[in-house]
Design an enzyme around this catalytic site. Structure first.
Site, PDB file in Angstrom:
ATOM      1  N   TYR A  27      10.452  15.440  -3.572  1.00  0.00           N
ATOM      2  CA  TYR A  27      10.813  14.050  -3.236  1.00  0.00           C
ATOM      3  C   TYR A  27      12.324  13.911  -3.020  1.00  0.00           C
ATOM      4  CZ  TYR A  27      10.910   8.897  -4.148  1.00  0.00           C
ATOM      5  OH  TYR A  27      11.081   7.535  -4.091  1.00  0.00           O
ATOM      6  N   LYS A  58      14.232  12.801   0.367  1.00  0.00           N
ATOM      7  CA  LYS A  58      14.990  11.545   0.470  1.00  0.00           C
ATOM      8  C   LYS A  58      16.440  11.822   0.883  1.00  0.00           C
ATOM      9  CE  LYS A  58      11.896   8.355  -0.728  1.00  0.00           C
ATOM     10  NZ  LYS A  58      11.450   7.289   0.185  1.00  0.00           N
TER      11      LYS A  58
HETATM   12  N1  NAD Z   1       8.800   2.231  -6.838  1.00  0.00           N
HETATM   13  C1  NAD Z   1      10.085   2.479  -6.994  1.00  0.00           C
HETATM   14  O1  NAD Z   1      10.675   2.215  -8.051  1.00  0.00           O
HETATM   15  C2  NAD Z   1      10.896   3.070  -5.897  1.00  0.00           C
HETATM   16  C3  NAD Z   1      12.215   3.455  -6.181  1.00  0.00           C
HETATM   17  C4  NAD Z   1      12.973   3.994  -5.145  1.00  0.00           C
HETATM   18  C5  NAD Z   1      12.436   4.130  -3.894  1.00  0.00           C
HETATM   19  N2  NAD Z   1      11.154   3.766  -3.649  1.00  0.00           N
HETATM   20  C6  NAD Z   1      10.627   3.948  -2.314  1.00  0.00           C
HETATM   21  O2  NAD Z   1      10.049   2.733  -1.869  1.00  0.00           O
HETATM   22  C7  NAD Z   1       8.986   3.035  -0.962  1.00  0.00           C
HETATM   23  C8  NAD Z   1       7.740   2.275  -1.369  1.00  0.00           C
HETATM   24  O3  NAD Z   1       7.420   2.698  -2.676  1.00  0.00           O
HETATM   25  P1  NAD Z   1       6.296   1.999  -3.563  1.00  0.00           P
HETATM   26  O4  NAD Z   1       6.836   1.925  -4.927  1.00  0.00           O
HETATM   27  O5  NAD Z   1       5.781   0.799  -2.875  1.00  0.00           O
HETATM   28  O6  NAD Z   1       5.215   3.189  -3.544  1.00  0.00           O
HETATM   29  P2  NAD Z   1       3.619   3.162  -3.509  1.00  0.00           P
HETATM   30  O7  NAD Z   1       3.175   4.522  -3.908  1.00  0.00           O
HETATM   31  O8  NAD Z   1       3.120   2.025  -4.307  1.00  0.00           O
HETATM   32  O9  NAD Z   1       3.320   2.930  -1.958  1.00  0.00           O
HETATM   33  C9  NAD Z   1       3.566   3.970  -1.024  1.00  0.00           C
HETATM   34  C10 NAD Z   1       2.560   3.875   0.099  1.00  0.00           C
HETATM   35  O10 NAD Z   1       2.708   5.067   0.895  1.00  0.00           O
HETATM   36  C11 NAD Z   1       1.405   5.494   1.213  1.00  0.00           C
HETATM   37  N3  NAD Z   1       1.335   6.937   1.464  1.00  0.00           N
HETATM   38  C12 NAD Z   1       1.467   7.918   0.547  1.00  0.00           C
HETATM   39  N4  NAD Z   1       1.175   9.110   1.090  1.00  0.00           N
HETATM   40  C13 NAD Z   1       0.869   8.863   2.397  1.00  0.00           C
HETATM   41  C14 NAD Z   1       0.464   9.681   3.474  1.00  0.00           C
HETATM   42  N5  NAD Z   1       0.270  11.007   3.328  1.00  0.00           N
HETATM   43  N6  NAD Z   1       0.249   9.110   4.667  1.00  0.00           N
HETATM   44  C15 NAD Z   1       0.386   7.773   4.826  1.00  0.00           C
HETATM   45  N7  NAD Z   1       0.733   6.947   3.836  1.00  0.00           N
HETATM   46  C16 NAD Z   1       0.975   7.485   2.632  1.00  0.00           C
HETATM   47  C17 NAD Z   1       0.568   5.162  -0.015  1.00  0.00           C
HETATM   48  O11 NAD Z   1      -0.814   5.166   0.278  1.00  0.00           O
HETATM   49  C18 NAD Z   1       1.126   3.817  -0.394  1.00  0.00           C
HETATM   50  O12 NAD Z   1       0.419   2.746   0.228  1.00  0.00           O
HETATM   51  C19 NAD Z   1       8.847   4.555  -0.972  1.00  0.00           C
HETATM   52  O13 NAD Z   1       9.542   5.095   0.127  1.00  0.00           O
HETATM   53  C20 NAD Z   1       9.521   4.962  -2.252  1.00  0.00           C
HETATM   54  O14 NAD Z   1      10.004   6.276  -2.187  1.00  0.00           O
HETATM   55  C21 NAD Z   1      10.368   3.228  -4.628  1.00  0.00           C
END
Ligand code: NAD
Length: 244
Positions: free
Chosen positions: A155, A159
């Site tokens: 990851y 990123k």
């Molecule tokens: N949650 C956090 O605290 C956090 C922190 C920093 C960054 N982020 C980033 O924010 C973004 C959203 O995160 P989130 O917390 O909503 O995550 P989440 O896991 O709840 O949602 C991510 C989505 O991506 C989809 N996904 C995963 N693998 C996939 C694939 N192979 N093909 C198509 N879709 C796929 C999942 O099905 C899901 O709907 C991400 O890029 C994550 O890295 C999140």
């Protein structure tokens, strides 16, 4: 700022979490949406919900770890709606594994979803955005885009890679008025990814991801004259640019 009503957004990772919040916010702006996610049932349920509210949207179930499937998905989106105003690549997968634990296929899956898909999606919208002399590309990044974290062997470098790709594309996009930025949440968010990875302490502070949606509405309306080549903070940007 471009008026968003009737314009077209490509959004990945729309089935849940932050992506779901962005999809609802874009729908509320009257945007047409190509929504991608690997979770077909949840994606189709979202499309039903948005269509019931009058949104023109196309759910595209796709595994973004697969290059051919990713290309086919973005081709389908462009064929349906033409030139995109904004591409938001928000999908990601975080499986905490150390170097001792991770296998090469596991590593590839996470890197491909985050970084390979970022390249393929941006490559596909590049020419249409050049033709439009305008566009906005957003990669959803993370603290892991600039710092190392134990057990983020896939990851974290993926990123970091998005940050590097953004910097190059921002420079190359400038003459064509294409804005390219990354954005980090900037606040702990209550999403399924967080539920899996946050400490109990962090879960005490997490916020509804809908609170970050204003940042993405703002970024949907910009081009390179506004902001490009930046690593933005969704929490701060949402305070600065509340939805009118
Ligand atoms: N949650 C956090 O605290 C956090 C922190 C920093 C960054 N982020 C980033 O924010 C973004 C959203 O995160 P989130 O917390 O909503 O995550 P989440 O896991 O709840 O949602 C991510 C989505 O991506 C989809 N996904 C995963 N693998 C996939 C694939 N192979 N093909 C198509 N879709 C796929 C999942 O099905 C899901 O709907 C991400 O890029 C994550 O890295 C999140």
């Amino acid at each position: 700022m471009v008026a968003l009503n009737g314009t077209f957004a490509i959004l990945t990772g729309a089935a849940q979490g932050l992506g779901l919040a962005i999809a609802r916010a874009y729908a509320a702006q009257g945007m047409k949406l190509a929504l991608m996610d690997v979770q077909a049932d949840k994606l189709n349920a979202l499309a039903d919900e948005l269509r019931a509210g009058g949104t023109d949207c196309l759910p595209i179930p796709v595994d973004l770890a697969n290059a051919d499937a990713t290309q086919a998905a973005v081709d389908q989106a462009l064929a349906a709606y033409g030139k995109p105003r904004v591409l938001v690549h928000n999908a990601a997968l975080l499986k905490e594994r150390s170097m001792l634990e991770v296998t090469f296929p596991q590593w590839q899956t996470e890197v491909n979803i985050i970084l390979q898909a970022a390249f393929l999606l941006a490559k596909a919208v590049w020419q249409p955005m050049i033709a439009a002399d305008s566009g906005s590309i957003v990669f959803v990044s993370s603290g892991s885009g600039i710092k190392g974290f134990v057990k983020e062997v896939a990851y974290c470098p993926a990123k970091h890679g998005q940050e590097g790709l953004m910097k190059v594309l921002a420079m190359e996009g400038q003459p064509f008025n294409i804005a390219v930025n990354t954005i980090t949440p900037g606040a702990p968010i209550n999403t399924p990814m967080s539920a899996e990875n946050y400490t109990e302490e962090l879960k005490q502070k997490w916020v509804d991801p809908a609170l970050l949606a204003p940042a993405f509405v703002y970024l949907a309306g910009i081009d390179a004259h506004d902001v490009t080549g930046e690593r933005l903070n969704a929490w701060e940007l949402s305070q600065q640019h509340p939805i009118a």
